[in-house]
Design a protein around this motif. Sequence first.
Motif, PDB file in Angstrom:
ATOM      1  N   GLN A 294       1.044  -1.051  -0.341  1.00 15.52           N
ATOM      2  CA  GLN A 294       0.127   0.360   0.320  1.00 15.52           C
ATOM      3  C   GLN A 294       1.213   1.124  -0.021  1.00 15.52           C
ATOM      4  N   VAL A 311      -1.736   8.702   5.171  1.00 20.89           N
ATOM      5  CA  VAL A 311      -2.732   8.889   3.907  1.00 20.89           C
ATOM      6  C   VAL A 311      -3.733   7.315   4.513  1.00 20.89           C
ATOM      7  N   ILE A 312      -2.983   6.819   4.511  1.00 19.03           N
ATOM      8  CA  ILE A 312      -3.104   5.179   4.971  1.00 19.03           C
ATOM      9  C   ILE A 312      -4.117   4.986   5.935  1.00 19.03           C
ATOM     10  N   ARG A 314      -4.823   7.736   7.898  1.00 17.16           N
ATOM     11  CA  ARG A 314      -6.027   8.529   7.012  1.00 17.16           C
ATOM     12  C   ARG A 314      -7.443   7.748   7.368  1.00 17.16           C
ATOM     13  N   GLY A 315      -6.648   6.466   6.362  1.00 19.38           N
ATOM     14  CA  GLY A 315      -8.086   5.852   5.340  1.00 19.38           C
ATOM     15  C   GLY A 315      -8.638   5.519   6.086  1.00 19.38           C
ATOM     16  N   ILE A 316      -7.919   4.197   7.225  1.00 17.48           N
ATOM     17  CA  ILE A 316      -8.136   3.291   7.792  1.00 17.48           C
ATOM     18  C   ILE A 316      -9.327   4.332   8.973  1.00 17.48           C
ATOM     19  N   LEU A 317      -8.947   5.798   9.379  1.00 20.80           N
ATOM     20  CA  LEU A 317      -9.796   5.940  10.861  1.00 20.80           C
ATOM     21  C   LEU A 317     -10.608   7.230  10.038  1.00 20.80           C
ATOM     22  N   ARG A 318     -10.921   7.009   8.904  1.00 22.11           N
ATOM     23  CA  ARG A 318     -12.249   8.052   8.726  1.00 22.11           C
ATOM     24  C   ARG A 318     -13.179   7.145   8.465  1.00 22.11           C
TER      25      ARG A 318
ATOM     26  N   ILE B  90      -6.747  -0.292  -0.797  1.00 22.04           N
ATOM     27  CA  ILE B  90      -6.931   0.565   0.757  1.00 22.04           C
ATOM     28  C   ILE B  90      -8.149   1.358   1.392  1.00 22.04           C
ATOM     29  N   GLU B  91      -8.449   0.920   2.322  1.00 24.76           N
ATOM     30  CA  GLU B  91      -9.779   1.298   3.026  1.00 24.76           C
ATOM     31  C   GLU B  91      -9.537   2.938   3.019  1.00 24.76           C
ATOM     32  N   GLY B  92     -10.782   4.101   3.278  1.00 22.43           N
ATOM     33  CA  GLY B  92     -10.653   5.107   3.735  1.00 22.43           C
ATOM     34  C   GLY B  92     -10.585   5.577   2.270  1.00 22.43           C
ATOM     35  N   LEU B  93     -10.066   5.721   1.440  1.00 15.65           N
ATOM     36  CA  LEU B  93      -9.065   6.409   0.724  1.00 15.65           C
ATOM     37  C   LEU B  93     -10.117   6.491  -0.332  1.00 15.65           C
ATOM     38  N   THR B  94     -10.413   6.577  -1.163  1.00 12.07           N
ATOM     39  CA  THR B  94     -11.386   7.122  -2.278  1.00 12.07           C
ATOM     40  C   THR B  94     -11.112   7.535  -3.946  1.00 12.07           C
ATOM     41  N   ASP B 129     -14.653   3.581  -1.907  1.00 15.99           N
ATOM     42  CA  ASP B 129     -13.140   3.227  -1.392  1.00 15.99           C
ATOM     43  C   ASP B 129     -12.426   1.970  -2.231  1.00 15.99           C
TER      44      ASP B 129
END
Lengths: 318, 238
Positions: A294, A311-312, A314-318, B90-94, B129
Amino acid sequence: MISYSVTKEYQGMVDAYEKAGGDRSALLNKEVAKLVVHGNKVLSADGVSGIKIETKETKTGVNIYFLVKEGAKIKHPVHLCFGVLPQEGLQEIILKVNAQDNSEINVIAHCIFPNAVKVIHKMDADIEIGNNARFNYRETHYHGEFGGIEVIPKAKIKVGKGGVWQSTFVLTQGLVGKLDYDFEVFCQEKAVAELVVKAYGKKDDDIRVWEKIHLDGMGARGLARARLVLTDRAKGEVRGETYGNAPYARGHVDCIELVNGKEAVARAIPIVSVTNEKAKVTHEAAIGSIDKKQVETLMARGLDENEAVDVIVRGILR
Amino acid sequence: MLRVENLQLTLNGKSIINDLSLHVNKGEIHGILGENGTGKTTIAYLIMGVNNYKPTGGRMIFEDENIADLSVSQRAKKGITLAWQEPAKIEGLTVRDYLKLGGNNFGIEQVRYYLGTVGMDPAQYLDRDIDSTLSGGERKRIELASVLAMQPKLAILDEPDSGIDIVSLPFIMNGIVEMNRRGSSVLLITHNEKVVEIAHRVSVLCAGRILMTGAPAEMSQWFKDNCRKCLHINVPEY
Ligand SMILES: Nc1ncnc2c1ncn2[C@@H]1O[C@H](COP(=O)(O)OP(=O)(O)O)[C@@H](O)[C@H]1O
Ligand SMILES: [Mg+2]
């Protein structure tokens, strides 16, 4: 009559609330139900049609009774704001919620402790969601950078037939301090429960999450989800439990803990249990460092390694 | 633009890339045609610098600079990028944010355009995502769109056609041609001789080495006649 000091406190809370990303205009809007509590003082409590909010100040906090009347569909989200602005303090919230049959409501809570050096924030909630009622609850915390805070939210939630409980607990800004989260949901026939926790542990933060879902009625559904990111020396432990006790009950426990750093420690304890042969409960837990592929995927688009990790996370915690 | 010379990679005592030389000219689509296990992904990783792959011999020169010691980010900033054979989710990435990552501050209209180029409806995908809720094929098309969005000098495409359904394949091919038309050189890696029809030149890969380079039709024919029946394809230490 509002005394001068309360006005000042209120102003302080509204300022902190806005700084923390809250919507100031919502606290001023007459059509929006709201409750602002500083320490053990109720600074404002306004219901709207369909909602009743009763409060009683105690020595160490506030007792709250929150009623959503039968069939009431509340248009605007209700705003709750709890906080302790000084460096030290104890805030114990005892919350009783009754969302009657067929009601619908969205509640947004902000918990603000920007200066905490020695603060304890406790919530004990007893929540009843009526038949076919929907209750959506999102609690976001804003902590300062001192880490001297203990957050202990506990809730017991009963969801009636066809009712829906969805809650999201977010603690990603500032230091967590110590978190001891414990939510337990009991679902009747065709009820739905979704528990989500997102937390970002840094320095010496200590995070404990305990999500329990009992699928007691036929066709009940549950999702217990947790997302933790742990850096520095932070510790995290997630217990996700789901019990399938009725036919066609479906549950899932889903936990991801990202460990970013050599000294952080993560644990996941998923417990899935089925007492009815027609129930089905699954779980997945992933603990580990941030996935290298990733990171490199984002680096291959020109991000530096730190930016990619950010970025990773923040994605997980979004 | 890219000159790979006498490249060597030995992993765990096993020689994976053997004295491999390859030149990609500016503005060209250069196909690499190789059966499974011949080292295609390894070449892609070596040029991009991912997966901890470092050549054990040889040189990789991009625009007159040795890139072997540059980080992945540095290579990307020089204009090299990679569309992975199996892109990470990748989770949470649009989709929207992923496409914007590599681009230089472009707006939503361009994001829509690039999605459209690979045959995806922006309304349906922009806010999703790039996580496990996407199918493998969807994720790969988004990967290609994100390379398009980056407008790299050199795009390494590792089997952009694999896992793509027959209806979507023309969009993928179209995306590659479009990328090239907009100025990107392309290293088009595949095991499908039909895919390299859009290339200007094609190199045939066998056991970690380029056997020959030539016109697409000729190389495809040779590949069909020889590599398909070859018995030593998965034995790099021949
Ligand atoms: N870490 C490794 N150690 C040893 N052999 C490896 C390793 N990784 C890949 N290989 C071998 O290298 C060869 C080339 O792999 P790869 O580049 O993935 O092939 P392709 O992409 O053409 O299918 C294969 O034979 C594979 O088994
Ligand atoms: Mg491959």
